[in-house]
Design an enzyme around this catalytic site. Structure first.
Site, PDB file in Angstrom:
ATOM      1  N   SER A 367       0.819  -1.210   0.000  1.00 42.03           N
ATOM      2  CA  SER A 367       0.000   0.000   0.000  1.00 42.03           C
ATOM      3  C   SER A 367       0.853   1.260   0.000  1.00 42.03           C
ATOM      4  CB  SER A 367      -0.931   0.011   1.222  1.00 42.03           C
ATOM      5  OG  SER A 367      -0.187  -0.072   2.416  1.00 42.03           O
ATOM      6  N   TYR A 379      11.888   1.329   0.389  1.00 42.70           N
ATOM      7  CA  TYR A 379      10.908   0.248   0.244  1.00 42.70           C
ATOM      8  C   TYR A 379       9.697   0.754  -0.549  1.00 42.70           C
ATOM      9  CZ  TYR A 379       7.405  -3.253   1.635  1.00 42.70           C
ATOM     10  OH  TYR A 379       6.418  -4.208   1.643  1.00 42.70           O
TER      11      TYR A 379
END
Length: 464
Positions: A367, A379
């Site tokens: 998400s 990330y």
């Protein structure tokens, strides 16, 4: 009594001046396909539609010829040249159709988010009415101005609607309206319901509810909005329907990163569903997916064992929590290599095998791809990269019939998450088994280029 046929006429006559990309807007590719293809898929899937006709920009009509030969759209019967205006195009379509009782749905090619409920409501309404429009309430106050830009009226917003398509008619009704309009030297209309409203005033026009998602791609910003909608939803697949894993008998499934967490659940469920599963990871088989050589060897081994590869799934990933300036160089390198470079390597090495089986690659994002998160910026960046990789490869691989999709699981109870964030309330996290079930349903589908979001609410609705 014979049931009237229903024909969907896709109006694709636009030239895309406002969208500004140099090609007809219906041919712009979003989520791996031309916009008109997404629209055709929705109409093709509806049991209410018997036949589909495309009225295409005459100058680019050859661009869609391949859609008649692929077998993807069995209801698509003809691609005909459109006229200079929307009304001209409608009249050409009317001339090509027969039977006054035929139900006709005129739909903009560049409204790719039409859903089956809208289609069904339009077709059903034609059992009672001869003309049907689709519209949504106006969220804005509408003002009327004069030539001097002074307000002359403010209509009651509760009575106003924003028109969409489909606009649906009994063929005899819309034909008669245009025949009368042809005798008016001052004829002018922006849509087909307007023609009926003006020239057949005694014919009531029923309005069915549209949706905000049923947008028309007209301006440059609309392309970006539509692309984001395809990223955030998979209209072709209902998570609520995924209560079981499909039968995978005879399928050969390769899972990279299947030793724990979501990957482990995928391995178990795929095996239980009848698939031959080949699991590779650093901890179980010493396979480093950052290495093209290691990936190549793993795929060759799977091919040797099963004689085919139908699905390749990559769940491996690393998550390091630290501000970028405090991150160790090795951690930063691992994050980029494992989370982004490795999926690209696996996809490239898998393609020759999947081209033989019309197979699929399934990648994983997070998400955080929609907005970078402080504390794990690298990330987040790699997960956004995986989304773009998925959409780009869906387009690159269209001719080879290799599909690629991406799963976007919300917060999931995995060892990687626990290590990064510690213990969290169990009811706020997804069960890896639920994510695995969705993954295998996607792997068994015809989707490509889709980002399928899995969240706690959806899984609860599905009974997970």
């Amino acid at each position: 009594m014979t049931t009237a046929r229903t024909v969907a006429v896709v109006l694709a006559g636009g030239i895309g001046v406002r969208v500004g990309l140099g090609i007809p807007k219906q041919l712009i590719k979003i989520a791996g396909k031309a916009i008109v293809e997404h629209t055709l898929e929705a109409l093709e899937a509806s049991p209410r539609i018997d036949e589909i006709i495309i009225m295409m920009n005459a100058a680019a009509i050859g661009e869609l010829d391949h859609l008649l030969d692929t077998g993807r759209f069995t209801k698509l019967s003809r691609i005909l040249p459109g006229g200079e205006t929307r009304n001209d195009t409608t009249q050409l379509a009317i001339a090509a159709l027969e039977g006054d009782d035929t139900k006709v749905l005129f739909h903009d090619a560049v409204r790719p988010f039409i859903d089956d409920r809208i289609i069904e409501d339009c077709v059903r309404a034609l059992d009672t009415y001869e003309a049907v429009d689709t519209a949504i309430p106006s969220a804005d106050t509408i003002i009327q101005v004069d030539a001097d830009r002074l307000i002359t009226g403010i209509p009651d917003r509760s009575l106003l609607r924003r028109g969409q398509t489909p606009q649906a008619f009994r063929l005899g009704t819309i034909r008669k309206a245009y025949e009368i309009a042809a005798t008016d030297p001052h004829f002018r209309a922006t849509d087909d319901c307007g023609v009926v409203f003006t020239y057949l005033p005694d014919v009531p026009i029923y309005v069915v509810d549209g949706t905000a998602e049923n947008m028309k791609v007209t301006e440059p910003i609309d392309v970006h909005i539509a692309d984001k909608l395809f990223q955030l939803q998979s209209a072709s697949l209902s998570l609520e329907s995924m209560t079981t894993v499909p039968d995978l008998s005879g399928k050969s499934v390769v899972v990279f990163g299947g030793s724990y967490g979501i990957g482990e659940s995928i391995v178990q469920q795929a095996t239980d569903a009848g698939a031959t599963v080949h699991e590779f990871s650093r901890s179980s088989t010493g396979t480093d997916i950052r290495s093209a050589k290691a990936v190549r060897a793993a795929l060759a081994e799977a091919q040797s064992r099963s004689g085919r590869i139908d699905v390749v799934i990559v769940t491996a990933g690393v998550l390091r929590i630290a501000p970028l300036v405090e991150s160790r160089k090795r951690d930063l390198k691992d994050t980029i290599q494992v989370n982004l470079i490795a999926p690209a390597v696996v996809a490239r090495e898998s393609h020759p095998y999947l081209a033989e089986t019309a197979g699929q690659v399934v990648l994983f994002t997070s998400s955080s791809y929609t907005r970078g998160r402080a504390g794990y910026s690298a990330y987040s960046a790699t997960k956004a990269g995986v989304v773009n990789l998925t959409q780009a490869l869906a387009e690159e691989w269209e001719a080879s019939r290799v599909r690629i999709n991406c799963i976007n699981p919300q917060r999931t109870r995995t060892p990687m998450r626990t290590q990064a964030f510690g213990e969290e309330p169990v009811d706020s996290l997804l069960d890896p088994a639920d994510v695995a079930r969705v993954t295998l349903n996607v792997a068994a589908s015809d989707l490509t280029g889709q980002i399928v979001t899995v969240n706690v609410a959806a899984m609860r609705n599905a009974g997970g």
